[in-house]
Motif scaffolding. Structure first.
Motif, PDB file in Angstrom:
ATOM      1  N   PHE A  87      37.467  55.689  47.040  1.00 28.92           N
ATOM      2  CA  PHE A  87      38.622  56.582  46.951  1.00 28.92           C
ATOM      3  C   PHE A  87      38.638  57.392  45.656  1.00 28.92           C
ATOM      4  N   PHE A  88      38.359  56.734  44.512  1.00 32.97           N
ATOM      5  CA  PHE A  88      38.478  57.387  43.209  1.00 32.97           C
ATOM      6  C   PHE A  88      37.140  57.818  42.610  1.00 32.97           C
ATOM      7  N   GLY A  89      36.025  57.434  43.253  1.00 40.56           N
ATOM      8  CA  GLY A  89      34.712  57.818  42.732  1.00 40.56           C
ATOM      9  C   GLY A  89      34.032  56.684  41.985  1.00 40.56           C
ATOM     10  N   THR A  90      32.693  56.711  41.979  1.00 42.94           N
ATOM     11  CA  THR A  90      31.906  55.614  41.411  1.00 42.94           C
ATOM     12  C   THR A  90      31.953  55.576  39.886  1.00 42.94           C
ATOM     13  N   GLU A  91      32.482  56.642  39.251  1.00 44.01           N
ATOM     14  CA  GLU A  91      32.528  56.672  37.783  1.00 44.01           C
ATOM     15  C   GLU A  91      33.412  55.566  37.215  1.00 44.01           C
ATOM     16  N   ILE A  92      34.326  55.034  38.023  1.00 41.13           N
ATOM     17  CA  ILE A  92      35.239  54.008  37.507  1.00 41.13           C
ATOM     18  C   ILE A  92      34.636  52.604  37.600  1.00 41.13           C
ATOM     19  N   TYR A  93      33.411  52.493  38.177  1.00 42.30           N
ATOM     20  CA  TYR A  93      32.811  51.157  38.364  1.00 42.30           C
ATOM     21  C   TYR A  93      32.639  50.427  37.031  1.00 42.30           C
ATOM     22  N   GLU A  94      31.961  51.077  36.084  1.00 45.39           N
ATOM     23  CA  GLU A  94      31.673  50.404  34.811  1.00 45.39           C
ATOM     24  C   GLU A  94      32.939  50.017  34.047  1.00 45.39           C
ATOM     25  N   PRO A  95      33.907  50.940  33.870  1.00 42.07           N
ATOM     26  CA  PRO A  95      35.114  50.512  33.151  1.00 42.07           C
ATOM     27  C   PRO A  95      35.882  49.392  33.844  1.00 42.07           C
ATOM     28  N   ILE A  96      35.893  49.384  35.183  1.00 40.12           N
ATOM     29  CA  ILE A  96      36.580  48.297  35.900  1.00 40.12           C
ATOM     30  C   ILE A  96      35.896  46.969  35.613  1.00 40.12           C
ATOM     31  N   ILE A  97      34.568  46.933  35.760  1.00 34.25           N
ATOM     32  CA  ILE A  97      33.828  45.684  35.560  1.00 34.25           C
ATOM     33  C   ILE A  97      33.969  45.191  34.122  1.00 34.25           C
ATOM     34  N   LYS A  98      33.841  46.095  33.149  1.00 35.38           N
ATOM     35  CA  LYS A  98      33.936  45.702  31.742  1.00 35.38           C
ATOM     36  C   LYS A  98      35.324  45.181  31.394  1.00 35.38           C
ATOM     37  N   LYS A  99      36.360  45.867  31.872  1.00 34.58           N
ATOM     38  CA  LYS A  99      37.728  45.440  31.568  1.00 34.58           C
ATOM     39  C   LYS A  99      38.059  44.115  32.246  1.00 34.58           C
ATOM     40  N   CYS A 100      37.576  43.930  33.470  1.00 39.09           N
ATOM     41  CA  CYS A 100      37.778  42.651  34.164  1.00 39.09           C
ATOM     42  C   CYS A 100      37.052  41.526  33.424  1.00 39.09           C
ATOM     43  N   SER A 101      35.825  41.812  33.003  1.00 44.70           N
ATOM     44  CA  SER A 101      35.031  40.810  32.295  1.00 44.70           C
ATOM     45  C   SER A 101      35.705  40.422  30.981  1.00 44.70           C
ATOM     46  N   ASP A 102      36.159  41.419  30.224  1.00 44.49           N
ATOM     47  CA  ASP A 102      36.824  41.140  28.942  1.00 44.49           C
ATOM     48  C   ASP A 102      38.094  40.319  29.144  1.00 44.49           C
ATOM     49  N   TYR A 103      38.848  40.662  30.193  1.00 42.32           N
ATOM     50  CA  TYR A 103      40.105  39.948  30.443  1.00 42.32           C
ATOM     51  C   TYR A 103      39.844  38.495  30.836  1.00 42.32           C
ATOM     52  N   LEU A 104      38.930  38.283  31.779  1.00 45.37           N
ATOM     53  CA  LEU A 104      38.631  36.922  32.229  1.00 45.37           C
ATOM     54  C   LEU A 104      38.133  36.060  31.069  1.00 45.37           C
ATOM     55  N   LYS A 105      37.289  36.643  30.246  1.00 44.56           N
ATOM     56  CA  LYS A 105      36.765  35.903  29.097  1.00 44.56           C
ATOM     57  C   LYS A 105      37.875  35.544  28.116  1.00 44.56           C
ATOM     58  N   SER A 106      38.866  36.417  28.003  1.00 45.54           N
ATOM     59  CA  SER A 106      39.937  36.202  27.023  1.00 45.54           C
ATOM     60  C   SER A 106      40.940  35.137  27.447  1.00 45.54           C
ATOM     61  N   ILE A 107      40.983  34.804  28.746  1.00 45.68           N
ATOM     62  CA  ILE A 107      42.015  33.861  29.208  1.00 45.68           C
ATOM     63  C   ILE A 107      41.457  32.497  29.589  1.00 45.68           C
ATOM     64  N   ILE A 108      40.141  32.272  29.397  1.00 41.52           N
ATOM     65  CA  ILE A 108      39.605  30.944  29.703  1.00 41.52           C
ATOM     66  C   ILE A 108      40.219  29.935  28.742  1.00 41.52           C
ATOM     67  N   ILE A 109      40.395  28.707  29.205  1.00 38.87           N
ATOM     68  CA  ILE A 109      41.087  27.687  28.406  1.00 38.87           C
ATOM     69  C   ILE A 109      40.217  26.450  28.243  1.00 38.87           C
ATOM     70  N   GLU A 110      40.466  25.770  27.120  1.00 37.27           N
ATOM     71  CA  GLU A 110      39.818  24.505  26.786  1.00 37.27           C
ATOM     72  C   GLU A 110      38.298  24.574  26.950  1.00 37.27           C
ATOM     73  N   LYS A 111      37.723  23.748  27.807  1.00 33.82           N
ATOM     74  CA  LYS A 111      36.262  23.614  27.877  1.00 33.82           C
ATOM     75  C   LYS A 111      35.622  24.505  28.936  1.00 33.82           C
ATOM     76  N   MET A 112      36.320  25.540  29.361  1.00 31.01           N
ATOM     77  CA  MET A 112      35.776  26.433  30.387  1.00 31.01           C
ATOM     78  C   MET A 112      34.683  27.329  29.820  1.00 31.01           C
ATOM     79  N   LYS A 113      33.737  27.706  30.681  1.00 27.05           N
ATOM     80  CA  LYS A 113      32.692  28.670  30.334  1.00 27.05           C
ATOM     81  C   LYS A 113      32.746  29.809  31.348  1.00 27.05           C
TER      82      LYS A 113
END
Length: 554
Positions: free
Chosen positions: A199-225
């Motif tokens: 719908f919005f074009g493939t240019e948004i692929y990289e920013p979506i993946i990077k922002k999702c990755s950064d967010y998931l990494k930032s909310i892991i807790i205790e002994k998670m990897k």
């Protein structure tokens, strides 16, 4: 061979010198101490072997004829430990019978007593140069091996990391699982990524993946990897402990309402999750099976090539929607709903946005399509809900609020309703499309609202799927049924539609459910609807939506 040249070759070498004759040992040790880095002496083979086992020496020079253990026996023991040790025999002329044994043991040189300094210097220089070359070769080999190993590690690290996010990928996760007897893994997949790109074009692929990755990494807790497996697939790993499942539940709770901002536009990211656990073999198979099902479910397809004008218009629409949501630019309008005696004590709450952008029909359509794809419409209507709650609390009337799927699944939206004052909850009627009743999560949310006293209305009845058996099975009997506008507008001219509507109204009366005819746009439609016997009526023929609440007659 002068002494300076000899020292140059031997100054970095360590020597173990073995000689049973004390006078000879002292005299030659004094000589050797000037040309070797260090000299250690022993008076027999037994003492020498103990010293050798405690420390490494570059060169061993030993006599042959000695008490306790002779030189030949010492050499045999040293060869058993280190076959490459450099050894020189120092012996008298009368020990020729032992020379053959020494040759068999592959000694590196012979020095005869009494010592000839020139021959000794020549031999030591040659031996020293050989040892020095060997040490350099060994050092070079070790450095080369270390360099090769370092490069191999770097290559392995590159292979084990995703090129876009720089995070460890599936190969690293597999390695971790194999080295743990039992583990828990939460798989996360962006389940509408292809639709967004389409719908919005493939240019948004990289920013979506990077922002999702950064967010998931930032909310892991205790002994998670955390791992970015590939494309839109992520994973969280944890060793199986007493509270591993609870930790995963807490983590999954954090991703329920996740939005990202890209160039001023807000997009909701919805993850499909699967928590898997077991031993390494079972877990790896479960992960592979789950990812295979995802790839076959239709989430992955060819992206349509879009022209830049279409993408630009859609992105413009989404930026406007984000601005509307963030700045609370949406306002509530109230459309009256009339009873049979043409009085009204009910309203439907509608969302209106004041912006010149919406005067163009194509742009207005693009706006709603963009909101739907980015799943941010609930943030716009949330502003309307909060504003209307203030009005609902002041008026003794029922207010119908239509909820789409995204709004029902938006925890902030639902909690705003749940946490509203009691009077508001008593005056709210939630409109739900009955086609959503196939999803258990949505059913549970609706039942929760019903349990706290909020009335339920099924909307678009006659247009969407409405399974009577389904609502009876889940014990979700609504207070109201709204017959769809497209059906109501056709009943004066279509007998089949007329019969269908009459059947719905008979069913509703038998179940003590109130009926509402939606889409009363003219006198003829209103008259037929009244003959059928609806309880309530709604449409532009009766009253247009209004910004202020007025209770009264048509």
């Amino acid at each position: 061979m002068n002494m300076q040249e000899l020292k140059k070759e031997l100054k970095d070498l360590t020597l173990l010198y073995v000689e049973d004759d004390a006078n000879t040992r002292i005299r030659i040790e004094k000589l050797f101490s000037h040309i070797f880095k260090s000299v250690t002496t022993a008076e027999n083979g037994v003492d020498a072997l103990k010293l050798y086992e405690e420390k490494e020496y570059d060169l061993v020079i030993t006599d042959i004829t000695m008490p306790k253990m002779n030189g030949i026996e010492l050499i045999e023991n040293i060869r058993n430990t280190n076959k490459n040790q450099t050894i020189i025999i120092l012996t008298a002329h009368n020990t020729n019978e032992n020379l053959l044994d020494a040759i068999d043991l592959q000694v590196d040189g012979f020095l005869l007593k009494p010592l000839d300094k020139d021959k000794m210097s020549e031999l030591l220089y040659k031996i020293g140069k050989h040892i020095k070359n060997e040490k350099e070769n060994i050092s070079y080999k070790k450095n080369l091996e270390s360099l090769v190993q370092e490069q191999q590690n770097k290559i392995c690290e590159l292979i084990a990391k995703d090129h876009l996010t720089g995070e460890y990928n599936y190969s690293k996760l597999k390695s971790l699982i194999i080295h743990n007897k039992s583990s828990t893994v939460c798989l996360l997949v962006i389940n509408h990524l292809s639709e967004l790109l389409d719908f919005f074009g493939t240019e948004i692929y990289e920013p979506i993946i990077k922002k999702c990755s950064d967010y998931l990494k930032s909310i892991i807790i205790e002994k998670m990897k955390y791992f970015h497996l590939r494309s839109n697939e992520f994973a969280i790993f944890i060793d199986n402990t007493n509270n591993s499942e609870d930790l995963m539940k807490k983590f999954c709770k954090k991703i329920e309402d996740f939005y990202i901002n890209i160039n001023g536009a807000k997009i909701k990211i919805v993850f499909s999750t699967a928590v898997l656990k077991g031993d390494s073999t079972t877990l790896l198979k479960s992960i592979d099976d789950t990812l295979l099902k995802i790839s076959q479910s239709g989430n992955i397809h060819n992206i349509t090539n879009l022209n830049n004008d279409i993408i630009k218009q859609r992105w413009e629409s989404l930026c406007i929607a984000t601005n509307v949501a963030d700045k609370s630019l949406s306002i509530p309008y109230y459309q009256p709903i009339f009873s049979q005696n043409e009085e009204h004590l009910m309203f439907e709450v509608l969302c209106r946005i004041n912006n010149n952008f919406f005067k163009n029909e194509n742009k207005r359509k693009c706006f709603f399509e963009s909101c739907k794809k980015a799943q941010i419409f609930s943030k716009i209507t949330l502003n309307v809900l909060k504003s209307s709650i203030k009005q609902i609390e002041k008026v003794n009337a029922l207010f119908f609020i239509n909820l789409c799927k995204n709004e029902i699944l938006d925890s902030e939206f639902i909690n705003t309703i749940i946490n509203s004052p009691i009077k508001v909850k008593n005056n709210i009627v939630i409109e739900v499309n009955p086609s959503l009743l196939n999803e258990n999560k949505i059913i549970n949310i609706i039942l929760k609202l019903k349990d706290i006293g909020i009335r339920i209305c099924f909307d678009n009845v006659g247009l969407e799927s409405f399974q009577i058996k389904r609502i009876l099975d889940i014990n979700l009997i609504p207070s109201f049924l709204k017959l769809d506008k497209s059906i109501i507008s056709s009943i004066p001219f279509n007998e089949r539609y007329l019969n269908t509507v009459q059947a719905y109204t008979i069913f509703a009366k038998n179940m003590n459910i109130k009926t509402i005819a939606v889409g009363i746009e003219n006198q003829k439609c209103y008259e037929v609807a009244k003959k059928i016997g609806f309880d309530y009526y709604q449409g532009y023929y009766l009253a247009e939506p209004q910004e202020t609440i007025k209770i009264g007659e048509i």
